[in-house]
Design an enzyme around this catalytic site. Structure first.
Site, PDB file in Angstrom:
ATOM      1  N   TYR A 123       0.779  -1.240   0.000  1.00  0.00           N
ATOM      2  CA  TYR A 123       0.000   0.000   0.000  1.00  0.00           C
ATOM      3  C   TYR A 123       0.812   1.293   0.000  1.00  0.00           C
ATOM      4  O   TYR A 123       0.245   2.370  -0.138  1.00  0.00           O
ATOM      5  CB  TYR A 123      -0.965  -0.015   1.188  1.00  0.00           C
ATOM      6  CG  TYR A 123      -2.025  -1.077   1.021  1.00  0.00           C
ATOM      7  CD1 TYR A 123      -3.115  -0.881   0.193  1.00  0.00           C
ATOM      8  CD2 TYR A 123      -1.903  -2.308   1.669  1.00  0.00           C
ATOM      9  CE1 TYR A 123      -4.072  -1.857   0.026  1.00  0.00           C
ATOM     10  CE2 TYR A 123      -2.858  -3.304   1.508  1.00  0.00           C
ATOM     11  CZ  TYR A 123      -3.942  -3.077   0.673  1.00  0.00           C
ATOM     12  OH  TYR A 123      -4.873  -4.061   0.497  1.00  0.00           O
ATOM     13  N   PHE A 409     -10.493  -4.672  10.871  1.00  0.00           N
ATOM     14  CA  PHE A 409     -11.738  -4.427  10.165  1.00  0.00           C
ATOM     15  C   PHE A 409     -11.604  -4.865   8.708  1.00  0.00           C
ATOM     16  O   PHE A 409     -12.397  -4.587   7.873  1.00  0.00           O
ATOM     17  CB  PHE A 409     -12.138  -2.942  10.245  1.00  0.00           C
ATOM     18  CG  PHE A 409     -11.022  -1.972   9.897  1.00  0.00           C
ATOM     19  CD1 PHE A 409     -10.806  -1.598   8.584  1.00  0.00           C
ATOM     20  CD2 PHE A 409     -10.192  -1.458  10.886  1.00  0.00           C
ATOM     21  CE1 PHE A 409      -9.791  -0.717   8.261  1.00  0.00           C
ATOM     22  CE2 PHE A 409      -9.181  -0.560  10.573  1.00  0.00           C
ATOM     23  CZ  PHE A 409      -8.967  -0.180   9.254  1.00  0.00           C
TER      24      PHE A 409
END
Length: 409
Positions: A123, A409
């Site tokens: 990322y 999450f």
């Protein structure tokens, strides 16, 4: 090959999630876990990449509030469920999903995007910088002793079911969010995540247990944990597997750790995700026998440099011009003057000479105060252009409390 990106429709969820499971190399998740994630999915924020009639890529986002230094809770997109089919790698599918997703985050007015990474190397090219760490502990409770503060014996502990304890636990958690950067403000539905413990995923441990800690008639802390029974030649050698431990004051905090250390038939306690500045390490007789280790936690990506820097507060006065590079989101590029202190900040474009030069990735790493601009500069990732500016900014950006995200999450 033409891949088309579309918003996920409710009737497509099972197929879409199944492709995510396959990309992560796992079997189908337990029904209870699948049901939770399906209920939490924000369909308008979820992307399916289609090659004709086949889903070949997935990405989603949750609408969170993120605590930042100084106490404010800032809107943030929680990037999640990202995958690309192994048959479609290196064809631009991930880049196209990241492009669409970050454009959407910007349009929604969220100044930050955050994620936890399965592979940290992915990322950075999209502007995400690691901003917090999580601490893992494997404590030899048979040999480690605790130095306890006065008042521990006055704390009342009691078992409750997960359902009985949920509201009290959520109230304690909510009171702690503003005090530690990187914590997520739980929205309705998320209170179910900490109690998720399907039998198929227990790895030999028992049911998840919940203990509330009360002082003067008020619930001031809680712990959730499971026990893994083991027996050796010398007798019981079980393990306590910690899920959560939160407390509103040091006495209740110590009382909960004492309870876990003293559980019968156990000699080890494993905690997989604790804050990097875990206070327990100052209570134990031997930190080495706690086997502390760290790994990356939350990654932060500023989507609006001005709004993000104005949203947090600063531990010391700062007046600095930042030269920011951001090729993936070029609206962030240029010079920004940040002026702020412990009361607030303003940040706007300027033509003044730059004091520091850095990419948006480094800005994300420093944003929650867990990594200093000075350490990034020593790695060659921040350049000082005005003498003294690095120290000034580095001190101002730091947080007195280590940033930490309590759950994934």
């Amino acid at each position: 090959m033409t891949v088309e990106l579309r918003a996920l429709e409710p009737g497509q969820w099972d197929n879409w999630y199944g492709k995510l499971e396959r990309a992560f190399g796992s079997a189908r998740e337990p029904a209870e876990e699948r049901a939770l994630w399906q209920g939490l999915t924000e369909f308008e924020r979820s992307i399916a990449a289609w090659d004709e009639d086949e889903v070949v890529g997935t990405a989603g986002a949750f609408s969170f509030g993120l605590s930042v230094p100084g106490g404010p809770v800032v809107p943030a997109a929680g990037v999640t469920m990202v995958s690309v089919a192994s048959t479609h790698r290196r064809r631009g599918v991930l880049t196209s999903m990241m492009r669409r997703q970050l454009d959407d985050v910007r349009q929604r007015g969220e100044p930050l995007a955050v994620l936890t990474a399965s592979e940290p190397g992915i990322y950075g090219r999209f502007g995400y910088g690691v901003a917090s760490e999580q601490l893992r502990l494997e404590i030899d409770t048979a040999r480690v002793r605790l130095a306890l503060p006065e008042g521990v014996d006055g704390v009342r502990l009691r078992f409750v079911t997960q359902e009985e304890g949920r509201d009290a636990c959520e109230e304690v958690y909510a009171r702690l969010v503003a005090g530690r950067p990187g914590m997520l403000e739980r929205r309705p539905g998320w209170e179910r995540l900490p109690t998720l413990h399907p039998e198929e995923a227990r790895e030999g441990s028992g049911a998840l247990l919940c203990v509330l800690a009360e002082a003067e008639g008020e619930v001031r802390g809680y712990t959730r944990y499971a026990m893994k029974a083991q027996w050796g030649p010398q007798g019981p050698d079980g393990t306590v597997v910690l899920r959560d431990l939160e407390a509103l004051d040091p006495v209740v905090y110590a009382a909960l750790w004492r309870y876990l250390f003293g559980l019968d038939l156990t000699s080890k306690l494993v905690a997989r995700n604790r804050p990097a500045d875990e206070a327990l390490l100052h209570l134990v007789s031997d930190a080495r026998r706690c086997r502390p280790s760290t790994r990356d936690g939350l990654f932060v990506r500023p989507l609006d440099v001005s709004a993000a820097l104005e949203a947090r507060k600063y531990t010391a006065p700062v007046d600095v011009v930042l030269e920011v590079t951001d090729p993936f989101c070029p609206w962030n590029e240029g010079r920004w003057r940040l002026s702020g202190d412990s009361k607030g900040a303003v940040c706007g474009r300027t033509a003044d000479p730059a004091d520091l030069a850095l990419s948006v990735r480094e800005l994300g790493s420093a944003y929650l105060g867990g990594f200093s601009l000075s350490s990034l500069a020593r790695a060659g990732r921040v350049r000082e252009l005005r003498g003294g500016a690095l120290t000034e900014a580095s001190v101002a950006f730091r947080s007195d409390v280590a940033p930490w995200v309590a759950h994934g999450f």
